[in-house]
Design a protein around this motif. Structure first.
Motif, short mmCIF file in Angstrom:
data_model
loop_
_atom_site.label_atom_id
_atom_site.label_comp_id
_atom_site.label_asym_id
_atom_site.label_seq_id
_atom_site.Cartn_x
_atom_site.Cartn_y
_atom_site.Cartn_z
N TYR A 149 0.82 -1.22 0.00
CA TYR A 149 0.00 0.00 0.00
C TYR A 149 0.85 1.26 0.00
O TYR A 149 2.02 1.27 0.40
CB TYR A 149 -0.92 0.01 1.23
N TRP A 150 0.23 2.33 -0.45
CA TRP A 150 0.74 3.70 -0.32
C TRP A 150 -0.42 4.55 0.17
O TRP A 150 -1.42 4.70 -0.54
CB TRP A 150 1.26 4.21 -1.66
N SER A 151 -0.34 5.08 1.37
CA SER A 151 -1.36 6.00 1.87
C SER A 151 -0.74 7.39 1.90
O SER A 151 0.46 7.55 2.15
CB SER A 151 -1.86 5.59 3.25
N PHE A 152 -1.57 8.42 1.65
CA PHE A 152 -1.00 9.74 1.43
C PHE A 152 -1.99 10.85 1.75
O PHE A 152 -3.19 10.66 1.84
CB PHE A 152 -0.55 9.88 -0.03
N HIS A 153 -1.42 12.03 1.88
CA HIS A 153 -2.17 13.28 2.02
C HIS A 153 -1.38 14.31 1.23
O HIS A 153 -0.17 14.45 1.41
CB HIS A 153 -2.26 13.67 3.50
N GLY A 154 -2.06 14.99 0.31
CA GLY A 154 -1.35 15.97 -0.51
C GLY A 154 -2.27 17.03 -1.08
O GLY A 154 -3.46 17.09 -0.78
N VAL A 155 -1.68 17.87 -1.90
CA VAL A 155 -2.42 18.95 -2.57
C VAL A 155 -2.22 18.81 -4.07
O VAL A 155 -1.09 18.70 -4.55
CB VAL A 155 -1.93 20.33 -2.11
N LEU A 156 -3.32 18.80 -4.81
CA LEU A 156 -3.28 18.78 -6.27
C LEU A 156 -3.25 20.21 -6.79
O LEU A 156 -4.08 21.04 -6.39
CB LEU A 156 -4.52 18.06 -6.83
N GLY A 157 -2.32 20.51 -7.67
CA GLY A 157 -2.28 21.83 -8.27
C GLY A 157 -3.44 22.02 -9.23
O GLY A 157 -4.08 21.06 -9.66
N PRO A 158 -3.73 23.26 -9.60
CA PRO A 158 -4.89 23.56 -10.46
C PRO A 158 -4.87 22.84 -11.81
O PRO A 158 -5.93 22.59 -12.39
CB PRO A 158 -4.81 25.08 -10.65
N SER A 159 -3.69 22.49 -12.31
CA SER A 159 -3.61 21.85 -13.62
C SER A 159 -3.76 20.33 -13.56
O SER A 159 -3.80 19.67 -14.61
CB SER A 159 -2.28 22.21 -14.30
N GLU A 160 -3.84 19.76 -12.36
CA GLU A 160 -4.04 18.32 -12.25
C GLU A 160 -5.43 17.94 -12.76
O GLU A 160 -6.41 18.65 -12.51
CB GLU A 160 -3.90 17.86 -10.79
N ILE A 161 -5.52 16.83 -13.45
CA ILE A 161 -6.79 16.43 -14.04
C ILE A 161 -7.88 16.19 -13.00
O ILE A 161 -9.07 16.38 -13.26
CB ILE A 161 -6.60 15.16 -14.93
N PHE A 162 -7.47 15.80 -11.78
CA PHE A 162 -8.47 15.52 -10.75
C PHE A 162 -8.69 16.70 -9.80
O PHE A 162 -9.42 16.56 -8.81
CB PHE A 162 -8.05 14.29 -9.94
N ALA A 163 -8.08 17.85 -10.09
CA ALA A 163 -8.34 19.03 -9.26
C ALA A 163 -9.78 19.48 -9.46
O ALA A 163 -10.32 19.45 -10.56
CB ALA A 163 -7.37 20.15 -9.63
N ILE A 164 -10.42 19.92 -8.39
CA ILE A 164 -11.81 20.35 -8.44
C ILE A 164 -11.88 21.78 -8.99
O ILE A 164 -11.25 22.69 -8.44
CB ILE A 164 -12.45 20.29 -7.04
N ASP A 165 -12.64 21.97 -10.06
CA ASP A 165 -12.86 23.29 -10.65
C ASP A 165 -11.55 24.02 -10.95
O ASP A 165 -11.48 25.24 -10.83
CB ASP A 165 -13.75 24.14 -9.71
N GLN A 166 -10.49 23.27 -11.28
CA GLN A 166 -9.18 23.84 -11.60
C GLN A 166 -8.66 24.74 -10.48
O GLN A 166 -8.05 25.78 -10.73
CB GLN A 166 -9.24 24.60 -12.93
N LYS A 167 -8.88 24.29 -9.25
CA LYS A 167 -8.39 25.00 -8.07
C LYS A 167 -7.57 24.04 -7.22
O LYS A 167 -7.73 22.81 -7.32
CB LYS A 167 -9.56 25.54 -7.25
#
Length: 224
Positions: A149-167
Protein backbone atom coordinates in the motif's frame (compact mmCIF):
# COMPACT_ATOMS: atom_id res chain seq x y z
CA UNK A 1 27.45 2.69 56.84
CA UNK A 2 27.65 -0.57 54.91
CA UNK A 3 23.83 -0.78 54.88
CA UNK A 4 23.51 2.77 53.50
CA UNK A 5 26.11 2.10 50.82
CA UNK A 6 24.43 -1.12 49.75
CA UNK A 7 21.07 0.62 49.57
CA UNK A 8 22.49 3.41 47.45
CA UNK A 9 24.09 0.92 45.08
CA UNK A 10 20.81 -0.99 44.72
CA UNK A 11 18.88 2.23 44.05
CA UNK A 12 21.42 3.24 41.39
CA UNK A 13 21.06 -0.13 39.67
CA UNK A 14 17.26 0.14 39.62
CA UNK A 15 17.33 3.68 38.24
CA UNK A 16 19.88 2.84 35.55
CA UNK A 17 17.77 -0.13 34.51
CA UNK A 18 14.66 2.04 34.24
CA UNK A 19 16.43 4.56 32.05
CA UNK A 20 17.49 1.81 29.67
CA UNK A 21 13.98 0.45 29.23
CA UNK A 22 11.27 2.59 27.60
CA UNK A 23 7.65 1.76 26.92
CA UNK A 24 6.39 3.18 23.64
CA UNK A 25 3.09 2.71 21.82
CA UNK A 26 3.43 2.63 18.04
CA UNK A 27 1.32 1.68 15.04
CA UNK A 28 3.47 -0.49 12.80
CA UNK A 29 2.93 -1.50 9.19
CA UNK A 30 2.26 -5.12 10.01
CA UNK A 31 -0.52 -4.77 12.52
CA UNK A 32 -2.48 -2.84 15.11
CA UNK A 33 -1.18 -0.76 17.99
CA UNK A 34 1.27 -2.66 20.20
CA UNK A 35 2.92 -1.92 23.53
CA UNK A 36 6.37 -3.33 24.08
CA UNK A 37 9.34 -2.97 26.43
CA UNK A 38 12.61 -2.44 24.62
CA UNK A 39 16.10 -1.10 25.27
CA UNK A 40 15.58 2.14 23.34
CA UNK A 41 12.65 4.31 22.33
CA UNK A 42 10.57 3.05 19.42
CA UNK A 43 8.58 4.90 16.80
CA UNK A 44 6.69 8.01 17.74
CA UNK A 45 3.01 7.42 18.61
CA UNK A 46 0.52 7.70 15.80
CA UNK A 47 -3.08 8.84 15.83
CA UNK A 48 -5.38 5.83 15.91
CA UNK A 49 -9.13 5.60 15.41
CA UNK A 50 -11.34 4.57 18.35
CA UNK A 51 -11.29 0.95 19.48
CA UNK A 52 -14.27 0.08 17.26
CA UNK A 53 -12.54 1.75 14.31
CA UNK A 54 -15.41 4.15 13.60
CA UNK A 55 -15.12 7.80 14.77
CA UNK A 56 -18.08 9.39 16.54
CA UNK A 57 -20.72 10.68 14.15
CA UNK A 58 -19.70 8.34 11.33
CA UNK A 59 -20.77 4.94 10.10
CA UNK A 60 -19.02 2.19 8.19
CA UNK A 61 -19.66 2.05 4.44
CA UNK A 62 -18.65 -1.14 2.62
CA UNK A 63 -18.47 -1.94 -1.09
CA UNK A 64 -17.58 -5.07 -3.01
CA UNK A 65 -15.60 -4.50 -6.18
CA UNK A 66 -17.16 -7.25 -8.28
CA UNK A 67 -16.36 -10.62 -9.79
CA UNK A 68 -13.30 -9.34 -11.64
CA UNK A 69 -11.97 -7.80 -8.42
CA UNK A 70 -13.48 -9.79 -5.54
CA UNK A 71 -12.34 -7.46 -2.79
CA UNK A 72 -14.30 -5.78 0.01
CA UNK A 73 -13.37 -2.19 0.83
CA UNK A 74 -14.76 -0.24 3.77
CA UNK A 75 -14.28 3.14 5.43
CA UNK A 76 -16.12 5.42 7.82
CA UNK A 77 -18.28 8.23 6.44
CA UNK A 78 -20.46 10.91 8.03
CA UNK A 79 -24.03 11.67 7.05
CA UNK A 80 -24.49 13.85 3.98
CA UNK A 81 -22.61 11.73 1.47
CA UNK A 82 -24.61 10.22 -1.38
CA UNK A 83 -23.57 7.59 -3.89
CA UNK A 84 -23.60 9.41 -7.19
CA UNK A 85 -22.52 6.61 -9.52
CA UNK A 86 -21.57 2.99 -9.28
CA UNK A 87 -20.38 0.01 -11.29
CA UNK A 88 -18.95 -3.26 -10.02
CA UNK A 89 -15.40 -1.88 -10.01
CA UNK A 90 -16.11 1.83 -9.41
CA UNK A 91 -18.04 3.62 -6.66
CA UNK A 92 -18.39 7.39 -6.37
CA UNK A 93 -19.75 9.38 -3.41
CA UNK A 94 -20.26 13.13 -3.40
CA UNK A 95 -21.35 15.93 -1.09
CA UNK A 96 -22.03 19.55 -1.95
CA UNK A 97 -24.28 21.90 -3.87
CA UNK A 98 -22.57 21.95 -7.28
CA UNK A 99 -19.98 20.17 -9.37
CA UNK A 100 -17.68 23.16 -8.84
CA UNK A 101 -17.33 22.60 -5.10
CA UNK A 102 -18.42 19.00 -4.44
CA UNK A 103 -16.39 16.89 -2.04
CA UNK A 104 -15.73 13.49 -3.62
CA UNK A 105 -14.84 9.99 -2.44
CA UNK A 106 -13.87 7.42 -5.09
CA UNK A 107 -13.31 3.70 -4.60
CA UNK A 108 -12.06 1.78 -7.62
CA UNK A 109 -10.36 -1.36 -8.80
CA UNK A 110 -8.58 -2.06 -12.10
CA UNK A 111 -6.53 -4.95 -13.38
CA UNK A 112 -2.79 -4.36 -13.06
CA UNK A 113 -0.10 -5.59 -15.41
CA UNK A 114 2.94 -4.93 -13.26
CA UNK A 115 5.20 -7.61 -11.84
CA UNK A 116 4.24 -7.28 -8.19
CA UNK A 117 1.98 -5.38 -5.77
CA UNK A 118 4.88 -3.10 -4.87
CA UNK A 119 5.62 -2.25 -8.50
CA UNK A 120 1.93 -1.31 -8.94
CA UNK A 121 2.27 1.20 -6.12
CA UNK A 122 5.64 2.56 -7.25
CA UNK A 123 4.28 3.22 -10.75
CA UNK A 124 1.30 5.08 -9.30
CA UNK A 125 3.50 7.19 -7.02
CA UNK A 126 5.68 8.22 -9.94
CA UNK A 127 2.85 9.93 -11.82
CA UNK A 128 0.79 11.26 -8.90
CA UNK A 129 1.08 14.86 -7.68
CA UNK A 130 3.34 15.54 -10.66
CA UNK A 131 1.97 18.84 -11.99
CA UNK A 132 2.98 22.36 -11.01
CA UNK A 133 1.62 23.33 -7.60
CA UNK A 134 1.12 19.72 -6.49
CA UNK A 135 2.84 18.20 -3.49
CA UNK A 136 2.68 15.23 -1.15
CA UNK A 137 2.42 16.48 2.42
CA UNK A 138 2.69 13.11 4.18
CA UNK A 139 2.79 9.51 3.07
CA UNK A 140 3.36 5.94 4.19
CA UNK A 141 4.12 2.68 2.39
CA UNK A 142 4.28 -0.93 3.48
CA UNK A 143 3.08 -4.47 3.03
CA UNK A 144 -0.35 -5.99 3.53
CA UNK A 145 -1.24 -9.67 3.77
CA UNK A 146 -1.99 -9.89 0.05
CA UNK A 147 -0.38 -6.75 -1.28
CA UNK A 148 1.41 -3.45 -0.81
CA UNK A 149 0.00 0.00 0.00
CA UNK A 150 0.74 3.70 -0.32
CA UNK A 151 -1.36 6.00 1.87
CA UNK A 152 -1.00 9.74 1.43
CA UNK A 153 -2.17 13.28 2.02
CA UNK A 154 -1.35 15.97 -0.51
CA UNK A 155 -2.42 18.95 -2.57
CA UNK A 156 -3.28 18.78 -6.27
CA UNK A 157 -2.28 21.83 -8.27
CA UNK A 158 -4.89 23.56 -10.46
CA UNK A 159 -3.61 21.85 -13.62
CA UNK A 160 -4.04 18.32 -12.25
CA UNK A 161 -6.79 16.43 -14.04
CA UNK A 162 -8.47 15.52 -10.75
CA UNK A 163 -8.34 19.03 -9.26
CA UNK A 164 -11.81 20.35 -8.44
CA UNK A 165 -12.86 23.29 -10.65
CA UNK A 166 -9.18 23.84 -11.60
CA UNK A 167 -8.39 25.00 -8.07
CA UNK A 168 -5.89 23.69 -5.49
CA UNK A 169 -7.46 20.51 -4.14
CA UNK A 170 -6.80 18.42 -1.06
CA UNK A 171 -6.49 14.71 -1.70
CA UNK A 172 -6.28 12.03 0.94
CA UNK A 173 -6.22 8.39 -0.01
CA UNK A 174 -4.52 5.07 -0.56
CA UNK A 175 -3.35 3.03 -3.52
CA UNK A 176 -2.95 -0.69 -3.08
CA UNK A 177 -1.39 -3.33 -5.29
CA UNK A 178 -3.28 -6.48 -4.34
CA UNK A 179 -3.57 -10.13 -5.32
CA UNK A 180 -7.17 -11.37 -5.51
CA UNK A 181 -7.95 -14.89 -6.72
CA UNK A 182 -4.55 -15.09 -8.36
CA UNK A 183 -4.96 -11.80 -10.22
CA UNK A 184 -2.98 -8.63 -9.59
CA UNK A 185 -5.21 -5.56 -9.24
CA UNK A 186 -4.87 -1.91 -8.28
CA UNK A 187 -7.30 -0.62 -5.66
CA UNK A 188 -7.79 3.09 -5.14
CA UNK A 189 -9.48 5.03 -2.34
CA UNK A 190 -9.43 8.80 -2.86
CA UNK A 191 -11.02 11.69 -0.96
CA UNK A 192 -10.98 15.15 -2.51
CA UNK A 193 -12.12 18.63 -1.46
CA UNK A 194 -11.04 22.19 -2.21
CA UNK A 195 -7.90 23.17 -0.30
CA UNK A 196 -9.85 25.99 1.34
CA UNK A 197 -12.28 23.51 2.93
CA UNK A 198 -10.62 23.02 6.33
CA UNK A 199 -13.63 21.17 7.72
CA UNK A 200 -13.32 18.52 5.01
CA UNK A 201 -9.61 18.18 5.73
CA UNK A 202 -10.30 17.39 9.39
CA UNK A 203 -12.95 14.89 8.36
CA UNK A 204 -10.66 13.15 5.88
CA UNK A 205 -8.02 12.81 8.60
CA UNK A 206 -10.56 10.78 10.57
CA UNK A 207 -11.73 8.76 7.56
CA UNK A 208 -8.42 7.65 6.07
CA UNK A 209 -7.30 5.58 9.10
CA UNK A 210 -10.54 3.58 8.85
CA UNK A 211 -9.91 2.23 5.33
CA UNK A 212 -9.83 -1.58 5.23
CA UNK A 213 -9.18 -4.06 2.42
CA UNK A 214 -10.80 -7.44 3.11
CA UNK A 215 -10.96 -6.37 6.79
CA UNK A 216 -7.21 -5.60 6.89
CA UNK A 217 -6.52 -2.03 8.02
CA UNK A 218 -4.53 0.14 5.63
CA UNK A 219 -2.17 2.23 7.82
CA UNK A 220 -2.53 5.98 7.37
CA UNK A 221 0.35 8.47 7.32
CA UNK A 222 1.06 10.85 10.16
CA UNK A 223 -0.80 14.03 9.27
CA UNK A 224 1.27 17.20 9.46
Amino acid sequence: MRTVAAGAALLGLVLSGCSALQIRTAERNSGPVRVAVQESAGESPTTAPPEDGIPDGMKEVSVNLGAECPVDVSLAMADGWSQSSSTAEFHSFSRGTSVADNDVVLISCTQAYDESPQSVVEAKKKFSFSKKGSSVVSERTGGLAAGYYWSFHGVLGPSEIFAIDQKPTLMYGARIGYRANGRLVEIGVEMRALESDTAAAKEFEKMLPTVTIDEAEVPAPRFK
